[in-house]
Write a protein that holds these residues in place. Structure first.
Motif, PDB file in Angstrom:
ATOM      1  N   PHE A  95      51.610 134.123 101.100  1.00 30.21           N
ATOM      2  CA  PHE A  95      51.607 134.069 102.341  1.00 30.21           C
ATOM      3  C   PHE A  95      51.614 132.460 102.517  1.00 30.21           C
ATOM      4  O   PHE A  95      50.924 131.823 101.671  1.00 30.21           O
ATOM      5  N   CYS A  96      52.290 132.042 103.755  1.00 33.52           N
ATOM      6  CA  CYS A  96      51.946 130.576 103.980  1.00 33.52           C
ATOM      7  C   CYS A  96      50.988 130.560 105.014  1.00 33.52           C
ATOM      8  O   CYS A  96      51.131 131.165 106.117  1.00 33.52           O
ATOM      9  N   PRO A  97      49.707 130.016 104.832  1.00 32.56           N
ATOM     10  CA  PRO A  97      48.679 129.933 106.001  1.00 32.56           C
ATOM     11  C   PRO A  97      48.818 128.554 106.732  1.00 32.56           C
ATOM     12  O   PRO A  97      48.075 128.391 107.837  1.00 32.56           O
ATOM     13  N   HIS A  98      49.784 127.718 106.600  1.00 37.02           N
ATOM     14  CA  HIS A  98      49.903 126.527 107.375  1.00 37.02           C
ATOM     15  C   HIS A  98      50.548 126.464 108.711  1.00 37.02           C
ATOM     16  O   HIS A  98      51.167 127.232 109.195  1.00 37.02           O
ATOM     17  N   HIS A  99      49.992 125.449 109.557  1.00 35.67           N
ATOM     18  CA  HIS A  99      50.498 125.317 110.787  1.00 35.67           C
ATOM     19  C   HIS A  99      52.050 124.879 110.617  1.00 35.67           C
ATOM     20  O   HIS A  99      52.276 123.882 109.646  1.00 35.67           O
ATOM     21  N   GLY A 103      54.162 120.467 107.778  1.00 34.43           N
ATOM     22  CA  GLY A 103      55.285 120.200 106.708  1.00 34.43           C
ATOM     23  C   GLY A 103      55.088 120.664 105.334  1.00 34.43           C
ATOM     24  O   GLY A 103      55.384 119.910 104.293  1.00 34.43           O
ATOM     25  N   CYS A 104      54.697 121.988 105.250  1.00 31.71           N
ATOM     26  CA  CYS A 104      54.458 122.468 103.734  1.00 31.71           C
ATOM     27  C   CYS A 104      55.806 122.677 103.284  1.00 31.71           C
ATOM     28  O   CYS A 104      56.941 122.803 104.085  1.00 31.71           O
ATOM     29  N   GLU A 105      55.559 123.122 102.056  1.00 33.79           N
ATOM     30  CA  GLU A 105      56.769 123.605 101.390  1.00 33.79           C
ATOM     31  C   GLU A 105      57.001 125.320 101.256  1.00 33.79           C
ATOM     32  O   GLU A 105      57.960 125.661 100.767  1.00 33.79           O
ATOM     33  N   CYS A 106      56.088 125.832 101.738  1.00 35.34           N
ATOM     34  CA  CYS A 106      56.001 127.426 101.644  1.00 35.34           C
ATOM     35  C   CYS A 106      56.478 128.238 102.797  1.00 35.34           C
ATOM     36  O   CYS A 106      57.071 129.302 102.710  1.00 35.34           O
ATOM     37  N   ARG A 107      56.392 127.281 104.036  1.00 35.96           N
ATOM     38  CA  ARG A 107      56.669 128.071 105.229  1.00 35.96           C
ATOM     39  C   ARG A 107      58.156 128.444 105.403  1.00 35.96           C
ATOM     40  O   ARG A 107      58.941 127.355 105.415  1.00 35.96           O
ATOM     41  N   LYS A 108      58.486 129.645 105.464  1.00 39.19           N
ATOM     42  CA  LYS A 108      59.851 129.918 105.703  1.00 39.19           C
ATOM     43  C   LYS A 108      60.425 129.294 106.897  1.00 39.19           C
ATOM     44  O   LYS A 108      59.881 129.322 108.039  1.00 39.19           O
TER      45      LYS A 108
HETATM   46 ZN    ZN Z   1      53.004 126.855 103.745  1.00 40.97          ZN
END
Ligand code: ZN
Length: 200
Positions: A95-99, A103-108
């Protein structure tokens, strides 16, 4: 148990909200997780095919301060409880926990969650599939070079078809439901297994 060497490295990546369960905006508590009809049985079919079943889900509710990681774990325990009576299981959860603004690399639509799973389980990316209801799911599939199946089960789905028709995102199969998506993937895996069977 994986029961077929021909599909040993196969995985089916599943989006969660809008794909397995009703998308209520933000699912932040276990009782908000309501599965679509036939989902447990369809996941069990993937299990029996020997494919790994891996959740890849954006959970920005964590980054937004609406839910903790412990809270997400409770929801996923609930998911496991709901599918277990059918003999179904999820083999991995990424899972991507980021907002969105982190600018993370995991959020679809980025493919980071898929790449994490491929590394963790030593998957053969050419033998994987993804099922999702949103454009970001299909874009992540394209970036990872995984066939993407769109399920028409959320308010986002129709826009993905429009994007496909405008040449903006490829879709390998459009399914009315998650069960229908699994029908197609099962057919792909079985057909490939027959093709790969050694000649005598
Ligand atoms: Zn993420």
């Amino acid at each position: 148990m994986r029961n077929d060497s021909a599909v040993r490295d196969t995985a089916v990546f599943l989006d969660r909200d809008g794909t397995l369960n009703h998308d209520t905006g933000y699912v932040t508590s276990p009782e908000q997780l309501v599965l679509f009809p036939g989902v447990p049985e369809a996941i069990a079919r993937l299990n029996h095919l020997g494919a790994m079943v891996i959740l890849v889900t954006n959970q920005s509710a964590i980054g937004r301060g609406m839910m903790t990681i412990e809270g997400l774990e409770l929801i996923h325990e609930r998911l496991a409880e709901l599918i277990r009576p059918c003999g179904a299981r999820i083999d991995g959860i990424f899972f991507c926990p980021h907002h969105p603004q982190d600018g993370c690399e995991c959020r679809k639509p980025k493919a980071g969650l898929i790449h994490q799973a491929v590394t963790r389980f030593a998957l053969d990316i050419s033998q994987c599939y993804l099922v999702g209801d949103k454009r970001s799911d299909l874009e992540a599939a394209r970036t990872a070079s995984v066939p993407g199946v769109l399920v028409m089960t959320s308010s986002y789905s129709a826009d993905v078809v429009k994007a496909r028709d405008a040449g903006q995102v490829p879709i390998d199969f459009v399914a009315d439901s998650f069960v229908h998506a699994v029908d197609w993937i099962e057919q792909q895996i079985v057909t490939r297994g027959m093709r790969n069977r050694p000649k005598r």
